[in-house]
Design a protein around this motif. Structure first.
Motif, PDB file in Angstrom:
ATOM      1  N   ALA A 343       0.311  -0.732  -0.022  1.00 10.68           N
ATOM      2  CA  ALA A 343      -0.094  -0.025   0.463  1.00 10.68           C
ATOM      3  C   ALA A 343       0.891   1.326   0.264  1.00 10.68           C
ATOM      4  O   ALA A 343       0.683   1.805   1.135  1.00 10.68           O
ATOM      5  N   ALA A 344       1.768   1.035  -0.800  1.00 12.08           N
ATOM      6  CA  ALA A 344       2.408   2.436  -0.978  1.00 12.08           C
ATOM      7  C   ALA A 344       2.037   3.517  -1.597  1.00 12.08           C
ATOM      8  O   ALA A 344       1.868   5.156  -1.123  1.00 12.08           O
ATOM      9  N   THR A 345       0.618   3.817  -2.361  1.00  8.85           N
ATOM     10  CA  THR A 345       0.203   4.734  -3.628  1.00  8.85           C
ATOM     11  C   THR A 345      -0.491   5.192  -1.679  1.00  8.85           C
ATOM     12  O   THR A 345      -1.970   4.255  -1.096  1.00  8.85           O
ATOM     13  N   PRO A 346      -0.882   6.993  -1.838  1.00  9.54           N
ATOM     14  CA  PRO A 346      -1.683   7.242  -0.691  1.00  9.54           C
ATOM     15  C   PRO A 346      -3.355   7.942  -1.201  1.00  9.54           C
ATOM     16  O   PRO A 346      -2.776   7.275  -2.608  1.00  9.54           O
ATOM     17  N   ALA A 347      -4.167   7.740  -0.458  1.00  9.94           N
ATOM     18  CA  ALA A 347      -5.603   6.833  -0.756  1.00  9.94           C
ATOM     19  C   ALA A 347      -5.983   7.910   0.571  1.00  9.94           C
ATOM     20  O   ALA A 347      -5.864   8.154   1.313  1.00  9.94           O
ATOM     21  N   PRO A 348      -7.024   8.300  -0.217  1.00 14.30           N
ATOM     22  CA  PRO A 348      -8.145   8.864   1.311  1.00 14.30           C
ATOM     23  C   PRO A 348      -8.698   7.609   2.050  1.00 14.30           C
ATOM     24  O   PRO A 348      -8.909   6.669   1.328  1.00 14.30           O
ATOM     25  N   TYR A 349      -8.960   7.368   2.800  1.00 14.54           N
ATOM     26  CA  TYR A 349      -9.708   6.826   3.871  1.00 14.54           C
ATOM     27  C   TYR A 349     -11.375   7.098   4.131  1.00 14.54           C
ATOM     28  O   TYR A 349     -11.436   7.542   4.816  1.00 14.54           O
ATOM     29  N   TYR A 350     -12.306   5.811   4.617  1.00 13.88           N
ATOM     30  CA  TYR A 350     -13.161   5.943   5.337  1.00 13.88           C
ATOM     31  C   TYR A 350     -12.591   5.342   6.585  1.00 13.88           C
ATOM     32  O   TYR A 350     -12.535   3.523   6.743  1.00 13.88           O
ATOM     33  N   LEU A 351     -12.987   5.929   7.669  1.00 12.80           N
ATOM     34  CA  LEU A 351     -13.120   5.617   9.027  1.00 12.80           C
ATOM     35  C   LEU A 351     -14.479   4.984   9.456  1.00 12.80           C
ATOM     36  O   LEU A 351     -14.866   6.503   9.600  1.00 12.80           O
ATOM     37  N   ARG A 352     -14.492   4.237  10.986  1.00 13.88           N
ATOM     38  CA  ARG A 352     -15.666   4.116  11.443  1.00 13.88           C
ATOM     39  C   ARG A 352     -15.057   3.956  13.157  1.00 13.88           C
ATOM     40  O   ARG A 352     -14.599   2.856  12.517  1.00 13.88           O
ATOM     41  N   ILE A 353     -15.353   5.056  13.722  1.00 20.93           N
ATOM     42  CA  ILE A 353     -15.220   4.518  15.146  1.00 20.93           C
ATOM     43  C   ILE A 353     -16.274   4.854  15.679  1.00 20.93           C
ATOM     44  O   ILE A 353     -17.384   5.658  15.695  1.00 20.93           O
ATOM     45  N   LEU A 354     -16.237   4.276  17.201  1.00 21.58           N
ATOM     46  CA  LEU A 354     -17.278   4.276  17.862  1.00 21.58           C
ATOM     47  C   LEU A 354     -16.309   4.539  19.728  1.00 21.58           C
ATOM     48  O   LEU A 354     -15.549   3.753  19.883  1.00 21.58           O
ATOM     49  N   LEU A 355     -16.571   5.269  19.867  1.00 26.62           N
ATOM     50  CA  LEU A 355     -16.013   6.420  21.058  1.00 26.62           C
ATOM     51  C   LEU A 355     -17.200   6.133  22.420  1.00 26.62           C
ATOM     52  O   LEU A 355     -18.448   6.344  21.942  1.00 26.62           O
ATOM     53  N   GLU A 356     -17.052   5.998  23.622  1.00 28.13           N
ATOM     54  CA  GLU A 356     -17.500   6.563  24.424  1.00 28.13           C
ATOM     55  C   GLU A 356     -17.899   7.566  24.623  1.00 28.13           C
ATOM     56  O   GLU A 356     -17.487   8.610  23.928  1.00 28.13           O
ATOM     57  N   ASP A 357     -19.188   8.176  24.975  1.00 33.85           N
ATOM     58  CA  ASP A 357     -19.868   9.082  24.758  1.00 33.85           C
ATOM     59  C   ASP A 357     -19.925   9.993  25.940  1.00 33.85           C
ATOM     60  O   ASP A 357     -20.405  10.309  26.830  1.00 33.85           O
TER      61      ASP A 357
END
Lengths: 428, 428
Positions: A343-357
């Motif tokens: 994965a040398a080529t840069p790209a945008p990423y989608y991140l889904r995270i779950l946080l404590e409120d």
């Protein structure tokens, strides 16, 4: 040359039966096109007594595919048994040793042993062809090896596992979850005996490894593919992606970079209005990019009796017509092992995270990204229950290594619940 | 064989220059793939003193392409001059007579003289190949001739004139009329010297005639193509089509019917969400349907230096590798003239008519359709001025002959204003 071309067909499942039907039913068409008759002289399968809807009486029967591969009255050994090793490989090796050409649909065998088999075939002056191993009925091996032979190939991409695309597009369309649709695909007979070959991306990875070798003139290197299946894709991911104008596809990408050959098979986001984004159900699509041709997109059925048998016949007809192309488009003996770049080529990423409120939770995540040099393009916080808050982030272009560093740092934050999901957004 | 393959290139416009660049810049890649060097020995063009951005010093210069075609140091004559007759044809004939293989991008020459030229080449044991003549960089001739060689081809469809597709999609996107966008295309250099070749559907018709011959094993018969250009497509048609979920494309369709070979190149409505409907701008798309493979869709750039030169090199590399396929996929001497069937296949049609705004006008039109056995699927009457009312009708499936009868009867009605517009709706 007007002598008949004589086929020995090993494996009489769906595809093998399809090939028998074509050779029987289209004898005069094939002879007109090839300039010589194409005939079957012998067949082999595990079970002899089985109604396949087509008569095999005119053909010699061999219980042992190796014996079929060695028959004097066989010019081309057609290997349709499957399996990376065992009888398929033994019979292919026997056929080459006996001076036969080989046509196979066996992506697993070629992904793991393609370099050795192609070298053996070429040393013996024989050809080993595999159009049916990649993307079913789409003549993509031919398009890449021959149609784009005047190009430096810059990138190869593809949705090449119909079962995964079926599951993902059905999740999108029906709102049902992965597990439900996995079971539906199973009931419909869409899954391999070992479903991980499909949903784990292995089958599609085999195909990508073969296309990579042709595209970049390197030895097939399946082990260098970054492989990620679709098992962790949730309905929430599909909906969030849709909200932002994307679709999630199990996408293979191979490209030569300054740091080496990058090969990935993983769930990616692609624009919903791109040809890849619009691809529904079990259909396959391959995108070929070259410095001269720009971009070619090929779309068609990725599996099934007719389409796969059509691809087998493409190779058979080439041989009948005297077209003898090297397995990977140039002599296997000259192919170099690729230098793998992860994965040398840069790209945008989608991140889904779950946080404590809790107050400040989001700030901590944003700080981690900032420290890793990753800037945020879009962020959305979704409605949450009393204790946790799902957060969606689309980053600007970054490298996978920077992202991995950030994910690692995030996992040590006291506000994170579970593992973050990170999917690459591929530019198409 | 490790002897160099020696090319003589006639015509050094965009495409010819592109081929020269590829051969010069990719010498080692081409040699690795072909198993032998590919070199240029001679060139010919109308003007010698012109900066083409690439040095021609190493090549013999011939003012006369016929002399180039006859040179002893030329193995393959690459004809990139264009024009159905004149120097292109004379030089191609001379090359064949002198025992050379020929690669050409000349759709007009082959659509009109392909049968004679292919017969001559095959009698002399030479090949005449034309990948670059159809759909630019898309390897569609190869896909059809070789990739689908195990299929009875059932239908070939395509958007194969980028200029027309550019004009039609810009009409849709900008709301500007045909004449404005015709002028825009002219300014951008998208139009042939004789624009009727583009907008009259002739150029795309040439391409369709070539694909038909391969698909159905018949002699090229350009004269049998039902040809209709895009000049009469109005912004109103595009908007009405859009309202109903369609796009208007200059679509070529060839299919073998019980009554003979149907070949049409005309503006058609296709579903907006189909691959053909989604095709924007100058891109080309070809749909190939066979009894085994079902449907393959190929998409890519239909013109331009790189893509067209890529297609020329596909043929050159085939010859270098020893792949010698008959021009139309089987010996030209065995091809039969097709029995032409004019629009035999029933289809739904889109009708746009303008009626005088009087009581009973619509009833008269509906009665005419009913008498012709044509049933109406959808009808819309649009807002109208004081004296006329535009009416839009989508019929159920009907034959072109029934429709022509109805249109004829309509034209005799006293309520009609001007000529009705009738466009076929193609199922894709």
């Amino acid at each position: 040359m007007t002598e008949p071309l004589r086929l020995g067909i090993a494996g009489l499942g769906t595809v093998g039966t399809g090939v028998v039907k074509i050779v029987r039913q289209k004898a005069s068409l094939l002879a007109a096109r090839a300039g010589r008759p194409v005939v079957i002289t012998g067949v082999s399968a595990r079970t002899r007594d089985k109604d396949r809807g087509v008569s095999l009486d005119a053909y010699a029967w061999e219980d042992d595919p190796v014996a079929l591969a060695r028959r004097d009255d066989v010019d081309v050994f057609v290997e349709l048994m499957g399996g990376s090793d065992g009888p398929a490989k033994a019979a292919t090796e026997a056929a080459i040793a006996a001076g036969k050409d080989v046509v196979t649909a066996n992506k697993a065998m070629l992904a793991l042993h393609g370099q050795a088999l192609a070298t053996a075939a070429e040393s013996a002056g024989r050809v080993l062809r595999f159009e049916a191993a990649v993307a079913g009925g789409i003549p993509v091996v031919k398009a890449l090896t021959e149609g784009l032979a005047g190009n430096d190939i810059t990138r190869v991409m593809g949705v090449m596992n119909g079962t995964c695309n079926y599951i993902l597009t059905r999740m999108q369309a029906t709102g049902q979850g992965y597990n439900t649709l996995f079971e539906e695909a199973d009931k419909l007979g869409y899954l391999e005996a070992d479903p991980n070959l499909d949903v784990g991306g292995i089958d599609a990875g085999h195909k990508l490894a073969l296309l990579s070798s042709i595209a970049f003139g390197t030895q097939v290197d399946f082990s260098a593919i970054e492989l990620e299946g679709i098992e962790r894709v949730t309905l929430a991911d599909i909906r969030h992606a849709d909200d932002m104008g994307y679709r999630i596809k199990l996408l293979g990408v191979a490209q030569m970079t300054g740091r080496g050959l990058e090969q990935r098979m993983s769930p990616c986001l692609v624009p919903a209005d791109s040809p890849l984004g619009q691809l529904e159900g079990g259909t396959n699509m391959v995108v070929l990019e070259g410095d001269m041709v720009e971009q070619i997109v090929l779309r068609g059925p990725g599996a099934g009796e007719g389409p796969t048998a059509s691809a087998v016949m493409s190779d058979v007809m080439d041989i009948a017509r005297g077209c003898r192309i090297a397995t990977f488009g140039q002599p296997a003996s000259g192919l170099k092992p690729p230098k793998a770049a992860r994965a040398a080529t840069p790209a945008p990423y989608y991140l889904r995270i779950l946080l404590e409120d809790k107050p400040g939770a989001l700030a901590k995540v944003a700080a981690v990204l900032g420290e890793a040099g990753i800037s945020i393009n879009r962020m959305r916080q979704y409605r949450h229950d009393d204790t946790t808050a799902p957060v969606l982030i689309v980053t600007h272009k970054t490298t996978r290594s920077a992202l991995d560093g950030a994910l690692d740092a995030m996992s040590r934050l006291d506000v994170m619940v579970g593992e973050p999901v990170a999917l690459r957004i591929e530019t198409v």
